[in-house]
Design a protein around this motif. Structure first.
Motif, short mmCIF file in Angstrom:
data_model
loop_
_atom_site.label_atom_id
_atom_site.label_comp_id
_atom_site.label_asym_id
_atom_site.label_seq_id
_atom_site.Cartn_x
_atom_site.Cartn_y
_atom_site.Cartn_z
N THR A 129 0.87 -0.94 0.14
CA THR A 129 0.02 0.10 -0.02
C THR A 129 1.05 1.30 0.05
O THR A 129 2.17 1.21 0.41
CB THR A 129 -0.81 -0.01 1.21
N LEU A 130 0.31 2.53 -0.37
CA LEU A 130 0.94 3.69 -0.40
C LEU A 130 1.36 4.00 1.08
O LEU A 130 2.56 4.35 1.25
CB LEU A 130 0.03 4.69 -1.04
N ALA A 131 0.58 3.84 2.18
CA ALA A 131 0.98 4.11 3.50
C ALA A 131 2.03 3.28 3.94
O ALA A 131 3.08 3.85 4.47
CB ALA A 131 -0.25 4.10 4.43
N LEU A 132 2.19 1.97 3.41
CA LEU A 132 3.17 1.07 4.12
C LEU A 132 4.53 1.57 3.31
O LEU A 132 5.78 1.64 3.74
CB LEU A 132 2.87 -0.39 3.66
N SER A 146 14.64 4.55 14.99
CA SER A 146 14.00 4.06 13.89
C SER A 146 12.46 3.62 14.32
O SER A 146 11.73 3.87 13.54
CB SER A 146 14.60 2.83 13.31
N LEU A 147 12.36 3.04 15.39
CA LEU A 147 10.93 2.78 15.85
C LEU A 147 10.16 3.95 15.88
O LEU A 147 8.97 3.83 15.63
CB LEU A 147 11.27 1.95 17.08
N ALA A 148 10.58 4.90 16.70
CA ALA A 148 9.80 6.16 16.74
C ALA A 148 9.56 6.71 15.43
O ALA A 148 8.67 7.19 15.20
CB ALA A 148 10.64 7.01 17.72
N SER A 149 10.57 6.92 14.57
CA SER A 149 10.30 7.19 13.44
C SER A 149 9.34 6.58 12.49
O SER A 149 8.55 7.24 11.98
CB SER A 149 11.57 7.20 12.18
N GLY A 150 9.28 5.29 12.63
CA GLY A 150 8.30 4.43 12.01
C GLY A 150 6.90 4.62 12.52
O GLY A 150 5.72 4.95 11.87
N LEU A 151 6.84 4.82 13.77
CA LEU A 151 5.40 5.23 14.46
C LEU A 151 4.98 6.44 13.93
O LEU A 151 3.72 6.73 13.52
CB LEU A 151 5.51 5.15 16.01
N TRP A 152 5.89 7.67 13.97
CA TRP A 152 5.54 8.81 13.62
C TRP A 152 5.21 9.00 11.97
O TRP A 152 4.23 9.67 11.83
CB TRP A 152 6.78 9.70 14.00
N LEU A 193 18.92 5.45 8.34
CA LEU A 193 20.31 5.74 7.67
C LEU A 193 20.84 6.85 8.00
O LEU A 193 22.22 7.19 8.25
CB LEU A 193 19.99 5.79 6.24
N LEU A 194 19.81 8.08 8.36
CA LEU A 194 20.33 9.27 8.83
C LEU A 194 20.99 9.14 10.10
O LEU A 194 22.20 9.57 10.36
CB LEU A 194 19.47 10.36 8.86
N MET A 195 20.47 8.62 10.92
CA MET A 195 20.72 8.40 12.37
C MET A 195 21.98 7.45 12.65
O MET A 195 22.92 7.58 13.23
CB MET A 195 19.80 7.86 13.31
N SER A 196 22.02 6.40 11.42
CA SER A 196 23.44 5.58 11.43
C SER A 196 24.50 6.33 11.09
O SER A 196 25.69 6.32 11.81
CB SER A 196 23.16 4.39 10.83
N GLY A 197 24.39 7.44 10.11
CA GLY A 197 25.57 8.13 9.57
C GLY A 197 25.79 8.95 10.62
O GLY A 197 27.02 9.25 10.92
N VAL A 198 24.77 9.83 11.29
CA VAL A 198 25.26 10.73 12.29
C VAL A 198 25.93 9.98 13.50
O VAL A 198 26.99 10.54 14.03
CB VAL A 198 23.88 11.64 12.90
N LEU A 203 9.85 3.62 3.75
CA LEU A 203 10.76 4.63 3.18
C LEU A 203 11.36 5.55 4.19
O LEU A 203 12.30 5.95 4.02
CB LEU A 203 10.30 5.43 1.85
N PHE A 204 10.25 6.22 4.82
CA PHE A 204 10.52 7.15 5.93
C PHE A 204 11.63 6.67 7.02
O PHE A 204 12.18 7.22 7.54
CB PHE A 204 9.23 7.62 6.45
N THR A 205 10.99 5.42 7.53
CA THR A 205 11.78 4.76 8.50
C THR A 205 13.17 4.35 7.95
O THR A 205 14.24 4.52 8.78
CB THR A 205 11.22 3.33 9.08
N LEU A 206 13.31 3.84 6.78
CA LEU A 206 14.76 3.66 6.14
C LEU A 206 15.75 4.67 6.24
O LEU A 206 16.49 4.83 6.68
CB LEU A 206 14.53 2.84 4.91
#
Length: 472
Positions: free
Chosen positions: A12-15, A179-185, A27-32, A20-23
């Protein structure tokens, strides 16, 4: 779109947005986190290296104050004092392979096992689970000619490595929780952001044949999907128009079929109501045959139009002499035209690529209508003319003025002009619709207009199919 590693139905579009947002956030937090880890490691290594350099300078000053190797013994305590207050530092002094001052702990065995260490360089050693940096500082007394000494400086950097390890675990945990928090958000944002799409889908679910003309509300739709909503509304308008046309077509079919069927039933019932002569039965059968032929033409024409609409007709392309076809049809209709005092005049020349039978059928329908509806004692004109925009064939006959929108409506199926209804006893209202379909199959256009008391129907062919013609 299918996400990597996922099989089955498309996501689905939501998924997609959530994943994509969680990934992206991971990636951003891993890089930081990696950058912070690397920066901390560099800072700790620089601190340890500064400690080694500082103690190395102290050792060189101590060696410079000793005149010779023979006087080194009483000065060994000064080398031992270097590690006072610094439990993570130990020193050792070796002379001709023997230890004058032994490093404490297991560092000595590690140095001995490492054989020759590079001079004035930091060598990392792993000793019983602890990380050490060892530097060998060689010194010679050239004035005395006696062998020199090697001073070993060892710094325990295990504390720095433990700090890095704890920082890495903390960073990994932060990336996981983030990442979990980003996924929920992202899930919350996607649900809220896609709510207008769900509303549009719910409104579309309520659409029925009775509500096709009802447009989906576009005022409260986000700007990104207003184009989609507008396209859906235009699609609904086209569907509603097609549905109305289908309903009208069905009603027209029922009406047109009812008349010949009623005639057949009435004539048969009257004939069978009492005994009759053979001649009377023959006359009834003849009238029934005429009605059946009318039904056959109607069904044949409707099948032709249905196949044309569905793209099931194949053109038999060949070179068609339109002048010769027009002359042959003028001869065919001459008898009917003469009875009404009419005259058919053909002018011009033109050759066209197309299906000969279909083009003949189109011209037949136009001439049949012209003979049927033109007033008595008038001239019907067929003009063929080659132009830069393509070949044109015009059929014109005198007639009552007809509005342009009324002429266009005559191309619809079962359409008739009201003023001619009293005379149209044989037509079924499909002739011009068939001509229009034939022209569209050939990439051309059927047009009609009324000018100077004449009704003109024009067949306009595309220039690509023109063979070459000259004006006659």
């Amino acid at each position: 779109m299918r996400l990597p590693g996922l099989q089955g139905e498309p996501t689905t579009l939501a998924l997609r947005l959530v994943v994509l947002f969680t990934l992206g956030a991971a990636l951003l937090m891993s890089g930081v986190g990696y950058w912070l880890y690397h920066a901390l490691k560099m800072q700790l290594d620089e601190r340890n290296l500064a400690e080694v350099r500082g103690k190395t300078e102290v050792i060189r000053h101590l060696l410079a104050d000793i005149p010779s190797a023979a006087e080194l013994g009483p000065q060994l305590q000064r080398f031992r004092d270097i590690s006072v207050g610094h439990p993570y530092i130990t020193t050792g002094v070796a002379h001709e392979g023997d230890w004058l001052l032994r490093p404490r702990g297991p560092v000595r065995q590690a140095i001995e096992q490492a054989a020759s260490l590079p001079a004035d360089a930091v060598t990392p050693l792993r000793v019983e689970g602890a990380d050490w940096w060892v530097s060998r500082i060689p010194y010679r007394w050239p004035q005395t000619g006696s062998p020199g000494v090697d001073v070993y400086l060892a710094v325990d950097i295990s504390e720095s490595r433990d700090i890095l390890h704890e920082h890495g675990l903390t960073a990994a945990l932060a990336v996981l929780l983030g990442s979990l928090a980003s996924g929920l958000w992202a899930f919350f944002v996607a649900r809220r952001g896609l709510a207008p799409l769900h509303a549009i889908a719910a409104e579309a679910e309520r659409m029925t044949s009775e509500r096709l003309g009802t447009a989906i509300d576009i005022q409260h739709a986000p700007g990104e999907i207003r184009g989609l909503v507008g396209s859906l509304n235009r699609m609904l308008e086209r569907l509603a128009e097609s549905f109305r046309s289908l309903e009208q077509f069905s009603a027209d079919i029922a009406h047109e079929l009812r008349t010949p069927l009623n005639n057949l039933m009435m004539q048969t019932q009257v004939t069978l109501s009492r005994p009759r002569l053979v001649e009377e039965y023959q006359e009834t059968l003849l009238r029934n045959l005429q009605e059946l032929e009318r039904l056959q033409r109607m069904v044949s024409d409707m099948l032709f139009l249905a196949r044309a609409d569905r793209g099931m007709l194949t053109l038999q392309q060949e070179e068609v002499d339109l002048r010769a076809e027009a002359d042959n049809l003028a001869d065919f209709f001459e008898l009917a035209a003469t009875e009404r005092g009419q005259c058919i005049v053909v002018r011009g020349e033109g050759r066209q690529l197309g299906d000969r039978l279909m083009l003949r059928r189109a011209l037949t329908n136009l001439l049949s209508n012209a003979v049927r509806y033109a007033p008595a004692d008038t001239t019907i004109e067929v003009d063929i003319e080659a132009k830069t925009e393509g070949l044109q064939l015009r059929v014109a006959n005198p007639g009552e003025p007809i509005a342009a929108e009324t002429l266009t409506r005559l191309f619809a199926r079962f359409a008739r002009h009201e003023s001619a209804s009293s005379r149209d006893t044989d037509g079924i209202g499909l002739g011009l619709a068939m001509v229009d379909s034939i022209m569209r199959l050939h990439g051309g256009l059927l047009a009609a207009h009324a000018v100077d008391g004449r009704i003109v129907f024009s067949l306009r062919f595309p220039p690509a199919a023109q063979i070459g013609s000259s004006k006659g």
